[in-house]
Scaffold this motif. Structure first.
Motif, PDB file in Angstrom:
ATOM      1  N   ASP A 172       0.810  -1.222   0.000  1.00  0.00           N
ATOM      2  CA  ASP A 172       0.000   0.000   0.000  1.00  0.00           C
ATOM      3  C   ASP A 172       0.843   1.271   0.000  1.00  0.00           C
ATOM      4  N   GLY A 173       2.156   1.120  -0.201  1.00  0.00           N
ATOM      5  CA  GLY A 173       3.031   2.285  -0.236  1.00  0.00           C
ATOM      6  C   GLY A 173       3.643   2.645   1.106  1.00  0.00           C
ATOM      7  N   THR A 174       3.268   1.941   2.156  1.00  0.00           N
ATOM      8  CA  THR A 174       3.891   2.187   3.453  1.00  0.00           C
ATOM      9  C   THR A 174       5.186   1.385   3.541  1.00  0.00           C
ATOM     10  N   SER A 175       5.997   1.749   4.521  1.00  0.00           N
ATOM     11  CA  SER A 175       7.211   0.981   4.771  1.00  0.00           C
ATOM     12  C   SER A 175       7.444   0.894   6.268  1.00  0.00           C
ATOM     13  N   LEU A 176       7.917  -0.253   6.696  1.00  0.00           N
ATOM     14  CA  LEU A 176       8.259  -0.498   8.085  1.00  0.00           C
ATOM     15  C   LEU A 176       9.762  -0.319   8.218  1.00  0.00           C
ATOM     16  N   HIS A 177      10.173   0.568   9.121  1.00  0.00           N
ATOM     17  CA  HIS A 177      11.593   0.842   9.363  1.00  0.00           C
ATOM     18  C   HIS A 177      11.935   0.379  10.771  1.00  0.00           C
ATOM     19  N   VAL A 178      12.930  -0.487  10.876  1.00  0.00           N
ATOM     20  CA  VAL A 178      13.407  -0.973  12.173  1.00  0.00           C
ATOM     21  C   VAL A 178      14.774  -0.359  12.417  1.00  0.00           C
ATOM     22  N   VAL A 179      14.912   0.303  13.550  1.00  0.00           N
ATOM     23  CA  VAL A 179      16.133   1.030  13.878  1.00  0.00           C
ATOM     24  C   VAL A 179      17.086   0.135  14.656  1.00  0.00           C
ATOM     25  N   ALA A 180      18.254  -0.110  14.087  1.00  0.00           N
ATOM     26  CA  ALA A 180      19.272  -0.912  14.767  1.00  0.00           C
ATOM     27  C   ALA A 180      19.911  -0.071  15.868  1.00  0.00           C
ATOM     28  N   MET A 181      20.047  -0.647  17.035  1.00  0.00           N
ATOM     29  CA  MET A 181      20.595   0.073  18.180  1.00  0.00           C
ATOM     30  C   MET A 181      22.066  -0.254  18.426  1.00  0.00           C
ATOM     31  N   GLY A 182      22.582  -1.254  17.728  1.00  0.00           N
ATOM     32  CA  GLY A 182      23.985  -1.622  17.900  1.00  0.00           C
ATOM     33  C   GLY A 182      24.259  -2.415  19.157  1.00  0.00           C
ATOM     34  N   GLU A 183      23.217  -3.043  19.689  1.00  0.00           N
ATOM     35  CA  GLU A 183      23.347  -3.803  20.937  1.00  0.00           C
ATOM     36  C   GLU A 183      22.693  -5.166  20.784  1.00  0.00           C
ATOM     37  N   GLY A 184      23.473  -6.204  20.577  1.00  0.00           N
ATOM     38  CA  GLY A 184      22.926  -7.555  20.527  1.00  0.00           C
ATOM     39  C   GLY A 184      22.155  -7.842  19.262  1.00  0.00           C
ATOM     40  N   GLU A 185      21.159  -8.715  19.378  1.00  0.00           N
ATOM     41  CA  GLU A 185      20.353  -9.130  18.235  1.00  0.00           C
ATOM     42  C   GLU A 185      19.377  -8.020  17.866  1.00  0.00           C
ATOM     43  N   GLU A 186      19.523  -7.475  16.671  1.00  0.00           N
ATOM     44  CA  GLU A 186      18.701  -6.354  16.227  1.00  0.00           C
ATOM     45  C   GLU A 186      17.335  -6.809  15.720  1.00  0.00           C
ATOM     46  N   TRP A 187      17.345  -7.807  14.843  1.00  0.00           N
ATOM     47  CA  TRP A 187      16.121  -8.360  14.281  1.00  0.00           C
ATOM     48  C   TRP A 187      16.420  -9.703  13.634  1.00  0.00           C
ATOM     49  N   VAL A 188      15.359 -10.498  13.462  1.00  0.00           N
ATOM     50  CA  VAL A 188      15.479 -11.820  12.846  1.00  0.00           C
ATOM     51  C   VAL A 188      14.426 -11.918  11.746  1.00  0.00           C
ATOM     52  N   LEU A 189      14.855 -12.341  10.569  1.00  0.00           N
ATOM     53  CA  LEU A 189      13.976 -12.498   9.426  1.00  0.00           C
ATOM     54  C   LEU A 189      14.163 -13.898   8.860  1.00  0.00           C
ATOM     55  N   ASN A 190      13.106 -14.706   8.903  1.00  0.00           N
ATOM     56  CA  ASN A 190      13.113 -16.063   8.342  1.00  0.00           C
ATOM     57  C   ASN A 190      12.252 -16.054   7.084  1.00  0.00           C
ATOM     58  N   LEU A 191      12.852 -16.472   5.973  1.00  0.00           N
ATOM     59  CA  LEU A 191      12.171 -16.428   4.681  1.00  0.00           C
ATOM     60  C   LEU A 191      12.018 -17.824   4.094  1.00  0.00           C
ATOM     61  N   PRO A 192      11.076 -17.979   3.147  1.00  0.00           N
ATOM     62  CA  PRO A 192      10.931 -19.268   2.483  1.00  0.00           C
ATOM     63  C   PRO A 192      12.254 -19.704   1.845  1.00  0.00           C
ATOM     64  N   GLY A 193      12.453 -20.995   1.774  1.00  0.00           N
ATOM     65  CA  GLY A 193      13.696 -21.533   1.209  1.00  0.00           C
ATOM     66  C   GLY A 193      14.803 -21.651   2.235  1.00  0.00           C
ATOM     67  N   ASN A 194      14.415 -21.693   3.510  1.00  0.00           N
ATOM     68  CA  ASN A 194      15.381 -21.849   4.615  1.00  0.00           C
ATOM     69  C   ASN A 194      16.441 -20.751   4.664  1.00  0.00           C
ATOM     70  N   PHE A 195      16.033 -19.515   4.354  1.00  0.00           N
ATOM     71  CA  PHE A 195      16.935 -18.376   4.437  1.00  0.00           C
ATOM     72  C   PHE A 195      16.612 -17.594   5.710  1.00  0.00           C
ATOM     73  N   THR A 196      17.611 -17.433   6.579  1.00  0.00           N
ATOM     74  CA  THR A 196      17.438 -16.692   7.828  1.00  0.00           C
ATOM     75  C   THR A 196      18.486 -15.607   7.915  1.00  0.00           C
ATOM     76  N   TRP A 197      18.054 -14.400   8.245  1.00  0.00           N
ATOM     77  CA  TRP A 197      18.978 -13.281   8.459  1.00  0.00           C
ATOM     78  C   TRP A 197      18.798 -12.826   9.894  1.00  0.00           C
ATOM     79  N   VAL A 198      19.848 -12.918  10.669  1.00  0.00           N
ATOM     80  CA  VAL A 198      19.865 -12.410  12.034  1.00  0.00           C
ATOM     81  C   VAL A 198      20.835 -11.248  12.045  1.00  0.00           C
ATOM     82  N   GLU A 199      20.327 -10.057  12.261  1.00  0.00           N
ATOM     83  CA  GLU A 199      21.192  -8.866  12.302  1.00  0.00           C
ATOM     84  C   GLU A 199      21.657  -8.675  13.743  1.00  0.00           C
ATOM     85  N   VAL A 200      22.959  -8.638  13.921  1.00  0.00           N
ATOM     86  CA  VAL A 200      23.545  -8.483  15.248  1.00  0.00           C
ATOM     87  C   VAL A 200      24.348  -7.200  15.292  1.00  0.00           C
ATOM     88  N   GLY A 201      24.119  -6.401  16.339  1.00  0.00           N
ATOM     89  CA  GLY A 201      24.811  -5.109  16.470  1.00  0.00           C
ATOM     90  C   GLY A 201      26.082  -5.228  17.268  1.00  0.00           C
TER      91      GLY A 201
END
Length: 122
Positions: A93-122
Motif C-alpha cells: 500500500d506504499g507504506t514501509s516499516l523501518h526498524v532502527v538498529a541500536m547496535g546492541e545484541g540481536e537487532e532483528w530476525v527475518l526467516n524467509l521461504p527456502g530456509n533463508f534466515t537473516w539475524v542482524e547483530v549489532g
C-alpha cells in the motif's frame, strides 16, 4: 549518501509475501505469513509518504499494528551504517516499516521461504 552507508536489497526474497499476523507487545514486534516471519525488540516506525503513521513509541501501537495484516511485502532492504543494519520492509500500500538498529545484541530476525534466515547483530 553518507560515507560508510551501504544499502543491501535482499534479492533472495520471492515477493510478494502476504502478512497474515502482526502483533506488538512492547517491546516485541512480530510479523508472520505463510512460510516466513520477522521479529524484533528494537524501535520501529511505519511511514507513508514520508510521514510517520505508527511507531513503537505510540500508545496505540499494539492495536494499530494490525493494519498491516493482508498487506504484502514488496521488497526488503538493509541500510548498513558502521556495520549495523536498519531494516526497511516496503509494503503493497506504499507504506514501509523501518526498524532502527541500536547496535546492541540481536537487532532483528527475518526467516524467509527456502530456509533463508537473516539475524542482524549489532
Amino acid at each position: 549518501m553518507k560515507e560508510g552507508v551501504k544499502i543491501e536489497r535482499l534479492e533472495r526474497v520471492s515477493t510478494p509475501l502476504e502478512i497474515q499476523l502482526a502483533e506488538y507487545t512492547d517491546p516485541s514486534l512480530t510479523i508472520t505469513g505463510a512460510g516466513w516471519n520477522f521479529s524484533t525488540l528494537n524501535p520501529w516506525r511505519v511511514l507513508k509518504n514520508g510521514r510517520v503513521r505508527l511507531s513503537s513509541d505510540g500508545e496505540s501501537a499494539a492495536n494499530e499494528i494490525e493494519r498491516l495484516v493482508a498487506l504484502s511485502v514488496q521488497s526488503i532492504e538493509v541500510l548498513k551504517l558502521d556495520g549495523v543494519g536498519d531494516l526497511i520492509i516496503r509494503l503493497s500500500d506504499g507504506t514501509s516499516l523501518h526498524v532502527v538498529a541500536m547496535g546492541e545484541g540481536e537487532e532483528w530476525v527475518l526467516n524467509l521461504p527456502g530456509n533463508f534466515t537473516w539475524v542482524e547483530v549489532g
